[in-house]
Write a protein that holds these residues in place. Structure first.
Motif, PDB file in Angstrom:
ATOM      1  N   ASP A   1       5.941  -0.285   6.659  1.00 17.41           N
ATOM      2  CA  ASP A   1       6.924  -0.435   6.271  1.00 17.41           C
ATOM      3  C   ASP A   1       5.977   0.587   4.825  1.00 17.41           C
ATOM      4  O   ASP A   1       6.862   0.942   3.846  1.00 17.41           O
ATOM      5  CB  ASP A   1       7.843  -1.398   5.059  1.00 17.41           C
ATOM      6  CG  ASP A   1       8.592  -2.230   5.904  1.00 17.41           C
ATOM      7  OD1 ASP A   1       8.576  -2.080   6.722  1.00 17.41           O
ATOM      8  OD2 ASP A   1       8.005  -3.556   5.955  1.00 17.41           O
ATOM      9  N   SER A   2       4.580   0.677   5.220  1.00 20.50           N
ATOM     10  CA  SER A   2       4.345   1.914   3.350  1.00 20.50           C
ATOM     11  C   SER A   2       4.608   3.009   4.313  1.00 20.50           C
ATOM     12  O   SER A   2       4.653   3.675   4.930  1.00 20.50           O
ATOM     13  CB  SER A   2       2.971   2.069   4.346  1.00 20.50           C
ATOM     14  OG  SER A   2       2.170   0.342   3.987  1.00 20.50           O
ATOM     15  N   ARG A   3       4.916   3.724   3.304  1.00 17.34           N
ATOM     16  CA  ARG A   3       5.198   5.341   3.082  1.00 17.34           C
ATOM     17  C   ARG A   3       4.149   5.849   2.286  1.00 17.34           C
ATOM     18  O   ARG A   3       2.909   5.713   1.583  1.00 17.34           O
ATOM     19  CB  ARG A   3       5.960   5.280   2.237  1.00 17.34           C
ATOM     20  CG  ARG A   3       7.583   5.807   3.809  1.00 17.34           C
ATOM     21  CD  ARG A   3       8.703   6.724   2.696  1.00 17.34           C
ATOM     22  NE  ARG A   3       8.371   7.677   2.366  1.00 17.34           N
ATOM     23  CZ  ARG A   3       8.863   8.366   1.578  1.00 17.34           C
ATOM     24  NH1 ARG A   3      10.736   8.232   1.214  1.00 17.34           N
ATOM     25  NH2 ARG A   3       8.936   9.256   1.236  1.00 17.34           N
ATOM     26  N   ALA A   4       4.225   7.186   2.810  1.00 12.73           N
ATOM     27  CA  ALA A   4       3.056   7.911   2.289  1.00 12.73           C
ATOM     28  C   ALA A   4       4.085   9.162   1.305  1.00 12.73           C
ATOM     29  O   ALA A   4       5.045   9.563   1.802  1.00 12.73           O
ATOM     30  CB  ALA A   4       1.747   9.228   2.873  1.00 12.73           C
ATOM     31  N   TYR A   5       3.649   9.817  -0.110  1.00  6.54           N
ATOM     32  CA  TYR A   5       4.265  11.119  -1.067  1.00  6.54           C
ATOM     33  C   TYR A   5       3.363  12.279  -1.089  1.00  6.54           C
ATOM     34  O   TYR A   5       1.563  11.244  -1.765  1.00  6.54           O
ATOM     35  CB  TYR A   5       4.786  10.052  -2.008  1.00  6.54           C
ATOM     36  CG  TYR A   5       5.863   9.231  -2.548  1.00  6.54           C
ATOM     37  CD1 TYR A   5       6.959   9.403  -1.878  1.00  6.54           C
ATOM     38  CD2 TYR A   5       5.317   7.746  -1.584  1.00  6.54           C
ATOM     39  CE1 TYR A   5       7.640   8.285  -2.113  1.00  6.54           C
ATOM     40  CE2 TYR A   5       5.798   6.849  -1.735  1.00  6.54           C
ATOM     41  CZ  TYR A   5       7.559   7.032  -1.788  1.00  6.54           C
ATOM     42  OH  TYR A   5       8.100   5.443  -1.911  1.00  6.54           O
TER      43      TYR A   5
ATOM     44  N   PHE B   1      -2.398   6.640   8.938  1.00 10.87           N
ATOM     45  CA  PHE B   1      -3.065   5.882   7.943  1.00 10.87           C
ATOM     46  C   PHE B   1      -1.383   4.760   7.756  1.00 10.87           C
ATOM     47  O   PHE B   1      -2.036   3.462   8.203  1.00 10.87           O
ATOM     48  CB  PHE B   1      -3.742   6.238   7.618  1.00 10.87           C
ATOM     49  CG  PHE B   1      -5.204   5.098   6.495  1.00 10.87           C
ATOM     50  CD1 PHE B   1      -6.484   5.228   6.934  1.00 10.87           C
ATOM     51  CD2 PHE B   1      -4.951   3.673   5.672  1.00 10.87           C
ATOM     52  CE1 PHE B   1      -7.535   3.949   7.211  1.00 10.87           C
ATOM     53  CE2 PHE B   1      -5.789   3.079   5.519  1.00 10.87           C
ATOM     54  CZ  PHE B   1      -6.549   2.826   5.974  1.00 10.87           C
ATOM     55  N   CYS B   2      -0.880   5.029   7.081  1.00 10.80           N
ATOM     56  CA  CYS B   2       0.133   4.196   6.314  1.00 10.80           C
ATOM     57  C   CYS B   2       0.945   3.172   8.052  1.00 10.80           C
ATOM     58  O   CYS B   2       0.680   2.092   7.270  1.00 10.80           O
ATOM     59  CB  CYS B   2       0.748   4.936   5.367  1.00 10.80           C
ATOM     60  SG  CYS B   2       0.127   5.384   4.037  1.00 10.80           S
ATOM     61  N   SER B   3       1.009   3.913   8.279  1.00 10.96           N
ATOM     62  CA  SER B   3       1.477   3.551   9.420  1.00 10.96           C
ATOM     63  C   SER B   3       1.029   2.242  10.726  1.00 10.96           C
ATOM     64  O   SER B   3       1.925   1.265  10.686  1.00 10.96           O
ATOM     65  CB  SER B   3       2.163   4.605  10.564  1.00 10.96           C
ATOM     66  OG  SER B   3       1.790   5.070  11.361  1.00 10.96           O
TER      67      SER B   3
ATOM     68  N   MET C   1       0.924  -1.267  -0.032  1.00 16.39           N
ATOM     69  CA  MET C   1       0.188   0.102  -0.447  1.00 16.39           C
ATOM     70  C   MET C   1       0.920   1.108   0.316  1.00 16.39           C
ATOM     71  O   MET C   1       1.782   1.302   0.763  1.00 16.39           O
ATOM     72  CB  MET C   1      -0.671   0.237   1.325  1.00 16.39           C
ATOM     73  CG  MET C   1      -1.885   1.604   1.603  1.00 16.39           C
ATOM     74  SD  MET C   1      -1.471   2.323   2.498  1.00 16.39           S
ATOM     75  CE  MET C   1      -2.469   1.640   3.660  1.00 16.39           C
ATOM     76  N   VAL C   2       0.588   2.053  -0.849  1.00 15.38           N
ATOM     77  CA  VAL C   2       0.856   3.638  -0.293  1.00 15.38           C
ATOM     78  C   VAL C   2       0.077   4.776  -0.402  1.00 15.38           C
ATOM     79  O   VAL C   2      -1.243   4.501  -1.009  1.00 15.38           O
ATOM     80  CB  VAL C   2       2.128   3.907  -1.628  1.00 15.38           C
ATOM     81  CG1 VAL C   2       0.977   3.802  -3.071  1.00 15.38           C
ATOM     82  CG2 VAL C   2       2.716   4.850  -2.023  1.00 15.38           C
ATOM     83  N   GLY C   3       0.424   5.665   0.585  1.00 17.83           N
ATOM     84  CA  GLY C   3      -0.522   6.916   0.754  1.00 17.83           C
ATOM     85  C   GLY C   3       0.594   7.942  -0.099  1.00 17.83           C
ATOM     86  O   GLY C   3       1.096   7.815  -0.746  1.00 17.83           O
ATOM     87  N   ILE C   4      -1.272   9.104  -0.906  1.00 19.20           N
ATOM     88  CA  ILE C   4      -0.712   9.478  -2.398  1.00 19.20           C
ATOM     89  C   ILE C   4      -1.481  11.074  -1.363  1.00 19.20           C
ATOM     90  O   ILE C   4      -3.056  10.261  -0.868  1.00 19.20           O
ATOM     91  CB  ILE C   4      -1.515   9.262  -2.794  1.00 19.20           C
ATOM     92  CG1 ILE C   4      -0.175   7.847  -3.795  1.00 19.20           C
ATOM     93  CG2 ILE C   4      -0.869  10.160  -4.350  1.00 19.20           C
ATOM     94  CD1 ILE C   4       0.951   9.205  -4.201  1.00 19.20           C
ATOM     95  N   TYR C   5      -1.026  11.937  -1.230  1.00 17.02           N
ATOM     96  CA  TYR C   5      -2.279  13.503  -0.202  1.00 17.02           C
ATOM     97  C   TYR C   5      -1.473  14.753  -1.766  1.00 17.02           C
ATOM     98  O   TYR C   5       0.094  15.344  -1.875  1.00 17.02           O
ATOM     99  CB  TYR C   5      -1.248  12.779   1.017  1.00 17.02           C
ATOM    100  CG  TYR C   5      -0.080  13.298   0.914  1.00 17.02           C
ATOM    101  CD1 TYR C   5       1.267  13.039   1.386  1.00 17.02           C
ATOM    102  CD2 TYR C   5       0.169  14.885   2.057  1.00 17.02           C
ATOM    103  CE1 TYR C   5       2.354  12.899   2.510  1.00 17.02           C
ATOM    104  CE2 TYR C   5       1.479  15.154   1.953  1.00 17.02           C
ATOM    105  CZ  TYR C   5       2.324  14.491   2.186  1.00 17.02           C
ATOM    106  OH  TYR C   5       3.576  14.747   2.076  1.00 17.02           O
TER     107      TYR C   5
END
Ligand SMILES: Cc1cc2nc3c(=O)[nH]c(=O)nc-3n(C[C@H](O)[C@H](O)[C@H](O)COP(=O)(O)O)c2cc1C
Length: 253
Positions: free
Chosen positions: A26-30, A19-21, A1-5
């Motif tokens: 290991d999920s990151r947001a960009y 949400f990602c953590s 999963m990846v976060g995009i904002y």
């Protein structure tokens, strides 16, 4: 999963990072402003978006990002987090529908009431303690929503025809036009402006510049309120006439 904002004052960034953590360490947001976001999107089959609702719709910069990269969304599962000051009706659903047009599969949505980023409207401001409570409540909702997504029963806030009617008749019918194009309405009080250039640095649109030691704005404002909230002399306004309270998520956590 990846976060995009996309985030103006940090609410949406904070929400999607948590949400990602919670979902997976290991999920990151960009940010959509980060070049690495495109690679991360290509490599992930579940994308969690977060953004501030503007007049019950999506900020223009995010809408353009979706359509400029329309080939990326085919068959992606998408989860939508809409952050808002008060109400959006279908804040999550509206991005879900746009992504669906490009082949994505919306799986769920979450609406988070958070501090209002509009710094120059007195009626929208709340006491500091209330804003802190809102952030705590949002954190709790995020954790619950992650658990439901993991369990295969995602929250579906803002999705479906009733939410859509609420978003349309509650806001978009009257104010929706305000986000159709970038705005040219950002005002600089040249008596207060000290020409420090902070607004130019934070603007995601390259809409601000310093000329003759004063800030000048152009006609490409996406109304994120970053510059207004950061200006050390409160020289910038957009929807209102005077800055009432400058905001940023760091004040409310
Ligand atoms: C131009 C503009 C329009 C907004 N419209 C709405 C709205 O229709 N409904 C609402 O509840 N909040 C509205 N807000 C408040 C933001 O959606 C909210 O504060 C959001 O959490 C800010 O997120 P950010 O810090 O990630 O930018 C608006 C904010 C701006 C700047």
């Amino acid at each position: 999963m990846v976060g995009i904002y996309f985030s103006g004052t940090g609410n949406s960034k904070y929400a999607v990072e948590l949400f990602c953590s919670e979902y997976n360490k290991d999920s990151r947001a960009y940010s959509i402003e980060d070049d690495e976001a495109l690679t991360a999107i290509k490599e992930s089959d579940l994308i969690v978006f977060a953004y501030p609702v503007q007049f019950s719709t999506i900020p223009k910069i995010l809408r353009d990002y979706i359509t400029d990269h329309k080939a990326l969304w085919m068959n992606k599962k998408v989860f939508l987090i809409a952050t808002m000051g008060l109400f959006s009706g279908d804040g999550a659903g509206i991005l879900g529908r746009l992504l669906k047009k490009h082949g994505a599969k919306p799986v769920g949505g979450l609406h988070l009431k958070m501090p209002d980023s509009i710094a120059d409207e007195k009626a929208l401001k709340r006491p500091l303690q209330k804003n802190k409570e809102l952030v705590k409540q949002a954190e709790q909702k995020i954790k619950e929503s992650v658990n439901r997504l993991k369990a295969g029963n995602p929250t579906k806030e803002g999705m479906g025809p009733l939410y859509r009617l609420a978003g349309f008749f509650g806001q978009r019918a009257y104010f929706g036009h305000k986000t159709k194009a970038y705005s040219s309405k950002l005002k600089v009080d040249t008596d207060s402006c000290i020409g420090c250039g902070k607004c130019e640095k934070v603007c995601p649109m390259g809409n601000m510049a310093i000329k003759d030691k004063k800030a000048v704005s152009s006609d490409r404002c996406t109304m994120c309120y970053r510059c207004i909230n950061i200006c050390p002399n409160q020289a910038l306004t957009l929807l209102g006439k005077r800055v009432v309270e400058q905001c940023g998520i760091e004040k409310y956590r």
